[in-house]
Design a protein around this motif. Structure first.
Motif, PDB file in Angstrom:
ATOM      1  N   HIS A 113      11.261  -2.520  -4.027  1.00  0.00           N
ATOM      2  CA  HIS A 113      10.673  -3.066  -5.251  1.00  0.00           C
ATOM      3  C   HIS A 113      10.186  -4.479  -4.987  1.00  0.00           C
ATOM      4  O   HIS A 113      10.821  -5.233  -4.257  1.00  0.00           O
ATOM      5  N   GLU A 171       9.737   0.608  -7.464  1.00  0.00           N
ATOM      6  CA  GLU A 171       8.493   1.265  -7.056  1.00  0.00           C
ATOM      7  C   GLU A 171       8.790   2.609  -6.400  1.00  0.00           C
ATOM      8  O   GLU A 171       8.200   3.625  -6.748  1.00  0.00           O
ATOM      9  N   THR A 172       9.697   2.583  -5.428  1.00  0.00           N
ATOM     10  CA  THR A 172      10.134   3.844  -4.821  1.00  0.00           C
ATOM     11  C   THR A 172      11.630   3.764  -4.578  1.00  0.00           C
ATOM     12  O   THR A 172      12.195   2.671  -4.547  1.00  0.00           O
ATOM     13  N   LYS A 192      15.762   5.967  -4.392  1.00  0.00           N
ATOM     14  CA  LYS A 192      16.690   6.965  -4.909  1.00  0.00           C
ATOM     15  C   LYS A 192      18.012   6.269  -5.188  1.00  0.00           C
ATOM     16  O   LYS A 192      18.499   5.504  -4.350  1.00  0.00           O
ATOM     17  N   ASP A 244      15.136   8.989  -8.827  1.00  0.00           N
ATOM     18  CA  ASP A 244      14.614   9.539  -7.577  1.00  0.00           C
ATOM     19  C   ASP A 244      13.101   9.601  -7.720  1.00  0.00           C
ATOM     20  O   ASP A 244      12.575  10.429  -8.466  1.00  0.00           O
ATOM     21  N   SER A 245      12.422   8.707  -7.007  1.00  0.00           N
ATOM     22  CA  SER A 245      10.975   8.617  -7.215  1.00  0.00           C
ATOM     23  C   SER A 245      10.255   9.852  -6.683  1.00  0.00           C
ATOM     24  O   SER A 245       9.243  10.250  -7.241  1.00  0.00           O
ATOM     25  N   THR A 246      10.795  10.494  -5.611  1.00  0.00           N
ATOM     26  CA  THR A 246      10.091  11.670  -5.088  1.00  0.00           C
ATOM     27  C   THR A 246      10.267  12.865  -6.024  1.00  0.00           C
ATOM     28  O   THR A 246       9.364  13.673  -6.174  1.00  0.00           O
ATOM     29  N   ARG A 251      10.709  12.495  -9.210  1.00  0.00           N
ATOM     30  CA  ARG A 251      10.303  11.987 -10.528  1.00  0.00           C
ATOM     31  C   ARG A 251      11.452  12.032 -11.542  1.00  0.00           C
ATOM     32  O   ARG A 251      11.262  12.402 -12.701  1.00  0.00           O
TER      33      ARG A 251
END
Lengths: 213, 230
Positions: A13, A55-56, A58, A68-70, A72
């Protein structure tokens, strides 16, 4: 393998010029986060509590995926179950101490950890403050009420952001002992942010060191 | 002292102002909250629209209301056709004129109080399990109560004094839209009206003072004597 992780925190981030990058996992239920000021310790806690969306990354705590960004996945703030003790306490000044304590307690009746109300009030020594307004409390009293309010909200995990800063040594030692007791009493994962090595050494050996980049 | 006709004028003025303020209160708060807390396209335009009645001549505001809400106006025609409501020449029209004129003052007072609420407190409430709506009800709303009171009183006194937009949009009809300022104006136009004018003017001043005192009292009560609430 096969052992449940208490913490699994991977995140990237950027806030302004400051880039926070963490890749950390631990089976130990109590960890400390250290590093110089401005490195992103509070940002890390805000990401975990859900006040900031990284931003990305887990974030898994106590086996529960919070973010968990992957995939969503991003659990809402109010459903993450953080017991967040803010560095600036953030007591509600328009509510008496008792109402501050009851605020989160009422909202999450489905008790995740059976907190013994009386015992926490006694441990933190705040029984005589219940009828007071936050504005009339001393710095040490504010800290203790803030800790109790977070614990009363039936948290699934605790986030403590420099809970001893701006307290005199004697009072700080007393509150640290209380936090140690609380940690054992309610047995939930805890992240303790501090830049004082003496503090963290008493609580845990597992330290996440954030370095400026 | 005060004649029955003058009492009727006072009652009408109070009714028009109360309805105007109570009706505007939720709208003004919602607008204040939007302007204080949300970024959206057209925000500056909305801000300007809300403030328009404060900066254009009241007569112009009244004329615009007549165009929009008059019997042949786009909104006025719909109100009459579907709801059977006519605003012009009615006390409800006077209330609408007063409400529009009071809106900017109410929004400004409330917006200041919403801006002053520490958003970190709302964040803290969220971590304790509060939904957005619950946090609004238990943190933002009580902390902005003094601002709501201040806005309501400002709006009420502004409504009591409303003249230009009212006489343009709702006209000067005795017993229907002739509020205190319109009655004073009318009294000045007729010979021998000075006595009535003096009495009504004194009553106007007393009513405004009373509104201010009531607001002071309400604000003190709503903060429980605590000094730190903004």
């Amino acid at each position: 393998m096969g052992v449940a992780m208490s913490f699994e925190i991977v995140l990237n981030h950027t806030v302004g010029d400051c880039r926070l990058s963490v890749d950390f996992a631990s089976q130990v239920p109590r960890i400390a986060v250290t590093g110089p000021s401005g490195v992103g310790k509070t940002t890390l806690l805000n990401c975990i509590a859900g006040l900031i969306t990284p931003e990305t990354g887990k974030i898994v705590i106590g086996g529960r995926v919070l973010f968990d960004s992957t995939e969503r996945i991003s659990i809402r703030v109010e459903q993450r179950g953080a017991g967040y003790v803010f560095q600036d306490a953030r007591l509600f000044n328009h509510l008496r101490v008792a109402a501050n304590l009851a605020y989160g307690e009422r909202l999450r009746q489905a008790g995740h950890s059976g907190v013994d109300r009386e015992r926490i009030i006694e441990t933190l020594g705040i029984g005589s403050l219940l009828d007071r307004w936050p504005a009339s409390l001393s710095g040490g009293e504010i800290r203790r009420v803030a800790i109790a309010r977070a614990v009363f909200a039936h948290p699934r995990f605790l986030l403590l952001d420099e809970p001893l800063s701006s307290l005199d040594q004697e009072r700080a030692a007393e509150i640290l002992t209380m936090i140690e007791h609380l940690g054992t009493a309610i047995g939930i994962p805890m992240i303790y942010v501090s830049h004082q090595p003496e503090e963290t050494a008493r609580l845990t050996d597992t330290i996440l060191q954030l370095a400026p980049r | 002292m005060i004649t029955a006709a003058e009492w009727a004028i006072i009652q009408l003025s109070l009714k028009v102002s109360l309805v105007a303020v109570l009706g505007t209160l939720p709208v003004a708060y919602a607008l204040a909250w939007l302007l204080a807390r949300r970024q959206f396209p057209g925000r500056s335009l909305l801000d300007a629209l809300v403030h328009l009645p404060l900066v254009v001549p009241p007569v112009v505001t009244g004329w615009l209301l007549l165009i929009l809400l008059g019997r042949r106006g786009p909104i006025g025609a719909m109100l009459e056709e579907y709801l059977g409501v006519t605003l012009v020449f009615q006390w409800t029209g006077a209330a609408v004129a007063a409400a529009v004129m009071a809106l900017p003052l109410m929004v400004r007072a409330m917006r200041l109080s919403i801006d002053a609420v520490d958003r970190r407190l709302v964040a803290a409430a969220r971590t304790l399990g509060a939904s957005r709506w619950y946090a609004f009800r238990t943190i933002t709303l009580p902390l902005t109560l003094p601002g709501i009171m201040a806005g309501a009183v400002l709006g009420f006194t502004r409504s009591l004094g409303e003249f230009g937009a009212t006489i343009t949009f709702a006209a000067n009809i005795p017993g229907e839209t002739r509020t205190l300022p319109l009655a004073i104006y009318t009294g000045l136009q007729v010979p021998g009206g000075e006595g009535a004018v003096t009495r009504l003017a004194i009553i106007s001043i007393l009513l405004s003072l009373a509104a201010l005192l009531v607001s002071e009292w309400l604000i003190r009560r709503s903060t429980n004597g605590r000094s730190h609430v903004v």
